[in-house]
Design an enzyme around this catalytic site. Structure first.
Site, mmCIF file in Angstrom:
data_model
loop_
_atom_site.group_PDB
_atom_site.id
_atom_site.type_symbol
_atom_site.label_atom_id
_atom_site.label_comp_id
_atom_site.label_asym_id
_atom_site.label_seq_id
_atom_site.Cartn_x
_atom_site.Cartn_y
_atom_site.Cartn_z
ATOM 1 N N ALA A 155 0.999 -1.202 -0.160
ATOM 2 C CA ALA A 155 0.000 -0.121 0.064
ATOM 3 C C ALA A 155 0.792 1.342 -0.222
ATOM 4 C CB ALA A 155 -1.115 0.022 1.149
ATOM 5 N N CYS A 156 0.603 2.101 0.760
ATOM 6 C CA CYS A 156 1.355 3.578 0.881
ATOM 7 C C CYS A 156 2.814 3.357 1.246
ATOM 8 C CB CYS A 156 0.712 4.447 1.862
ATOM 9 S SG CYS A 156 -0.867 4.905 1.378
ATOM 10 N N SER A 157 3.179 2.163 1.594
ATOM 11 C CA SER A 157 4.603 2.106 2.105
ATOM 12 C C SER A 157 5.382 1.400 1.087
ATOM 13 C CB SER A 157 4.917 1.493 3.300
ATOM 14 O OG SER A 157 4.567 2.527 4.439
#
Ligand code: CO8
Length: 373
Positions: A155-157
């Site tokens: 995801a965002c990471s």
């Protein structure tokens, strides 16, 4: 073990921008249409009336003023509210491949490298447009890289976890140089009809070239001096889209097959986690938080970034210490902290230290401490 540097970055920005004002006209028109169509059921208490959204709320709650998208007419059509992205034949490059190649070519040029200097491609982002073959292998071939590629999703990471994978490959001697690429088409999996989240995301693609420090010649070298990854399971940011959806027809069309979140809980839980992870990673790199000249933080919400820097520094960060790009890009998931890094690094002198930090679904946090060479 080989030391590793980031030697070049690239950014692909889609051609269309949607302002909050444009977004609100569409959203509120959808709400009015829905409430008119369901007027009798609303009065009977069988259907809950939808509430309008507002520019003032969006800017105050998030700091977002506009977002880029790969296609805007479909998003802004109240009867559709999904981008028009025509399917391509198997013989054409995929749209994610096109974005990835554009960003990667910039990163290579900035690093003074060509495809023949690179051994691996990692495509790391929140959503892949297909299950297989890996987008990374398609990108590798499109760039003419003789090596290997694979996709990954945190995801965002995704970008910072991709950086860790690249660092490991270079440290061990498996690869001389690795491209980590983050094509985020968030507009495809955002529920543009959900008042709580319709304004949050935008599309973009970033690329990062990492290579052995002892042979890198770029003027834009940042040595990796600290790196920490942290995950902790949470249902507060979730997307249930997947290949098993078709195995239960009752779930088809439910809104949980798109992005959903408990935004307030995410805010409260992730900010202290991010502040603690950055502080710990900086200390393990034998630095103090005061020695960090720049924080390239994940770009989800301006108030989150203000709070995280305040928690770490004990004061408000100056705007140039913690650059903001979410005002024009919105949350581009894994690309956000890398866009901030790419667009706000050239003024740093040799010897300056910085932190790239992502945080998001999982929960997942990736923290990279760098030193400008
Ligand atoms: N317009 C007007 N009013 C609104 C709106 C709106 N659009 N939405 C909510 N309100 C109202 C609510 O009804 C509420 O009213 P009341 O006080 O009367 O109950 C009031 O505003 C406050 O609502 P909230 O508490 O929800 O508002 P917040 O101040 O918490 O702000 C945010 C909401 C902006 C969502 C904020 O909580 C936030 O940013 N949280 C963090 C979110 C975050 O970082 N998420 C990370 C997700 S990204 C990630 O991990 C990648 C996932 C993969 C990518 C997916 C791509 C699609």
């Amino acid at each position: 073990m080989n030391n590793v540097v980031i030697s070049g970055t690239g950014l692909y920005t889609p051609p269309f921008s949607i302002s909050n004002e444009e977004l609100i006209v569409c959203f509120n028109s959808y709400v009015q249409q829905f409430n008119t169509e369901h007027a009798a059921a609303i009065v009977a208490g069988e259907v809950v009336a939808l509430e309008e959204s507002s520019v003032g709320f969006i800017e105050k709650a998030s700091g977002i003023k506009s977002r880029y998208v790969v296609e805007k007419t479909g998003v802004l059509d109240p009867n559709r509210m999904v981008p028009h992205i025509p399917e391509r034949s198997d013989d054409e490059p995929s749209i994610m491949c096109d974005m990835a190649v554009a960003a990667a070519q910039q990163a290579l040029a900035r690093a003074g490298r060509t495809a023949s200097d690179v051994d691996a491609v990692i495509v790391a982002c929140s959503n892949m447009q297909r299950a297989y073959p890996a987008i990374a292998v398609e990108v590798q071939t499109a760039l003419g890289i003789d090596g290997y590629g694979y996709d990954m999703n945190v995801a965002c990471s995704s970008a910072t976890f991709g950086i860790q994978a690249a660092v490991s490959a270079i440290q061990s001697g498996q690869a001389r140089a690795v491209l980590v690429i983050n094509p985020e088409i968030t507009s495809g999996h955002l529920n543009w009809r959900d008042r709580d989240s319709h304004f949050i995301f935008g599309d973009a693609c970033t690329a990062i070239l990492l290579e052995r420090a002892d042979s890198a010649t770029s003027k834009h070298r940042f040595e990796i001096v600290g790196l920490k990854l942290k995950t902790q399971f949470s249902n507060n940011i979730r997307n249930n889209f997947g290949f098993l959806n078709r195995a239960d027809e009752s779930g088809i069309g439910k809104p949980d097959k798109l992005f959903k979140q408990q935004g307030r809980k995410v805010f409260k839980e992730v900010c202290p986690m991010a502040a603690a992870t950055i502080t710990d990673t900086v200390q393990k790199a034998d630095l103090t938080i005061e020695q960090i000249n720049r924080f390239w933080l994940h770009q989800a919400n301006l108030n989150m970034n203000l709070l995280i820097t305040r928690m770490m520094l004990g004061r408000d960060a100056a705007p140039e210490e913690s650059p903001t790009i979410l005002d024009t890009y919105a949350n581009t998931s894994s690309a956000g902290s890398i866009i901030a890094f790419h667009t706000h690094q050239d003024d740093l002198p040799a010897g300056a230290h910085g932190v790239i930090c992502s945080f998001g679904a999982g929960y997942s946090i990736g923290c990279v401490v760098v030193k400008k060479l």
